[in-house]
Scaffold this motif. Structure first.
Motif, mmCIF file in Angstrom:
data_model
loop_
_atom_site.group_PDB
_atom_site.id
_atom_site.type_symbol
_atom_site.label_atom_id
_atom_site.label_comp_id
_atom_site.label_asym_id
_atom_site.label_seq_id
_atom_site.Cartn_x
_atom_site.Cartn_y
_atom_site.Cartn_z
ATOM 1 N N THR A 91 0.979 -1.031 0.072
ATOM 2 C CA THR A 91 0.092 -0.011 -0.082
ATOM 3 C C THR A 91 0.895 1.256 0.113
ATOM 4 O O THR A 91 0.460 2.322 -0.463
ATOM 5 C CB THR A 91 -1.035 0.081 1.119
ATOM 6 N N PRO A 115 3.105 0.671 -3.944
ATOM 7 C CA PRO A 115 2.276 -0.491 -4.686
ATOM 8 C C PRO A 115 3.145 -0.837 -6.106
ATOM 9 O O PRO A 115 3.362 -2.019 -6.446
ATOM 10 C CB PRO A 115 1.067 -0.233 -5.069
ATOM 11 N N SER A 168 -3.409 -4.190 -5.581
ATOM 12 C CA SER A 168 -3.017 -3.160 -4.815
ATOM 13 C C SER A 168 -2.416 -1.792 -5.687
ATOM 14 O O SER A 168 -2.636 -0.738 -5.210
ATOM 15 C CB SER A 168 -1.525 -3.561 -3.866
#
Length: 391
Positions: A76, A79, A113
């Motif tokens: 996160t 990514p 992600s």
């Protein structure tokens, strides 16, 4: 009922999960996938491309598996970097023909992600990732893959679906953030309007009385008793205004609420106005019901506004206040005889907010407010407020 409970539980779990720092949240998937990658029984769930002949695992295979799971720890925060490392490791793993490993499924999570968390260069990353996939397909084909073009295309569509799912989640998250922002702005605007309304209701009534009494006092020099009475009325009105303002500020600072409990009763308002020299009669007071706080305050403000306007625009003219408590509502009416001076003659005393604020207040409770000049030249203010009105 069951769906609501599941939804509430889901929101609570999500809120608890979001409390943790991103580094902590990402660490758990990395640890979990790393452990599961070395469970032989889960190898059947791996991501497979090319169906090349498999070779025995060696130290490089272990490194490639770790390179596909550990980068999830930054999925996160970075990514694109996560996808680059996992994608490259997946490509080498499949092109080298190493045994199927559950850790290869992280390619799906890495793509998700990027779709959900990547802030910049999103289109460029999509183009580069697609080009890299084409290179991988060509490489495994040259290495002897028996897969047809359609199989490579299906696998590509699966990867795209993971990316699109992330984009959908990202868009929904941004929409929710925008909705929260707009709701906060609307709430702030509504709160400012409520505060302005309360300040108007609290200040205007008392200040109007003070100004009118002060103007009249200059003509009472020959009557000391009346001067003393006028000054006493001015002082009383000033103290009441200060008390209500102080309470309003304390409530705002303590709770953020703008509702102020009624500082007195309708009878108190009538007596105060009558003591200031305005002839006021209270009719039909009846047995007062136990009213909700919002309804009682609205009723009080209607009478307060009506008497304030009577003092401003029909000073010295007969004024009547009627309060009728019914089973499901309370009727409030303030009427005064024709003004001795035009409304514009005392426009300096009016801020123009009173009636508009009252309509908002009464309307929020499900009631109705009407105000207008009567055929005889007088003025009538009438409100009908449901006792069970929303607070």
């Amino acid at each position: 009922m069951g769906g609501t409970r599941v939804g509430d539980l889901s929101r609570r779990l999500r809120d608890r999960w979001r409390v943790h720092d991103a580094a902590v949240r990402d660490l758990w998937p990395a640890v979990a996938f790393t452990g599961l990658a070395f469970v032989p029984a889960l190898s059947v769930m791996s991501a497979q491309l090319g169906d090349l002949p498999r070779r025995p695992a060696d130290a490089l295979a272990i490194v490639l598996v770790l390179a596909q799971t550990l980068p999830l720890a930054v999925r996160t925060r970075w990514p694109a970097a996560c996808l680059a490392i996992i994608g490259a490791s997946f490509a080498v793993h499949e092109a080298a023909g190493y045994p199927h490993e559950f850790g290869t499924v992280t390619i799906y999570l890495a793509l998700y992600s990027v779709g959900a968390h990547q802030e910049r260069f999103r289109r460029l990353i999509a183009v580069v990732a697609s080009a890299a996939y084409v290179v991988l397909c060509v490489a495994v084909h040259l290495l002897g893959s028996p897969n047809a073009l359609s199989e490579f295309l299906v696998f590509y569509l699966v990867l795209v679906a993971c990316w699109v799912l992330g984009v959908f989640v990202r868009r929904r998250r941004l929409d929710e953030a925008e909705q929260r922002r707009r709701s906060a702005l609307a709430a702030a605007a509504a709160e400012r309007a409520r505060i302005a309304r309360e300040l108007h209701d609290v200040v205007t009534h008392h200040v109007t009385g003070i100004v009118v009494q002060a103007d009249a006092t200059q003509f009472l020099a020959t009557s000391p008793d009346r001067v003393v009475t006028a000054l006493s009325t001015i002082g009383h009105a000033g103290r009441r205004a200060l008390a209500e303002l102080r309470y309003l500020l304390e409530v705002l600072e303590a709770t953020g609420e703008s509702a102020v409990p009624v500082a007195g009763t309708v009878r108190d308002l009538v007596l105060q106005t009558r003591n200031g020299g305005q002839p006021v009669d209270l009719v039909g007071d009846g047995d007062r019901l136990a009213l909700p706080a919002g309804v009682g305050l609205a009723m009080y403000r209607v009478v307060q506004e009506g008497l304030t306007n009577a003092v401003k625009y029909a000073e010295g003219r007969p004024t009547t206040v009627r309060v009728d408590y019914r089973d499901d509502r309370v009727e409030v009416e303030v009427t005064n005889a024709a003004a001795a001076v035009s409304v514009g003659a005392r426009s300096d005393l009016s801020g123009g907010r009173g009636l508009a604020g009252l309509r908002d207040r009464v309307g929020a409770l499900g009631g109705e407010l009407t105000a207008g000049e009567q055929p005889d030249g007088g003025f009538r203010l009438h409100a009908s407020i449901p006792v069970g009105g929303a607070e």
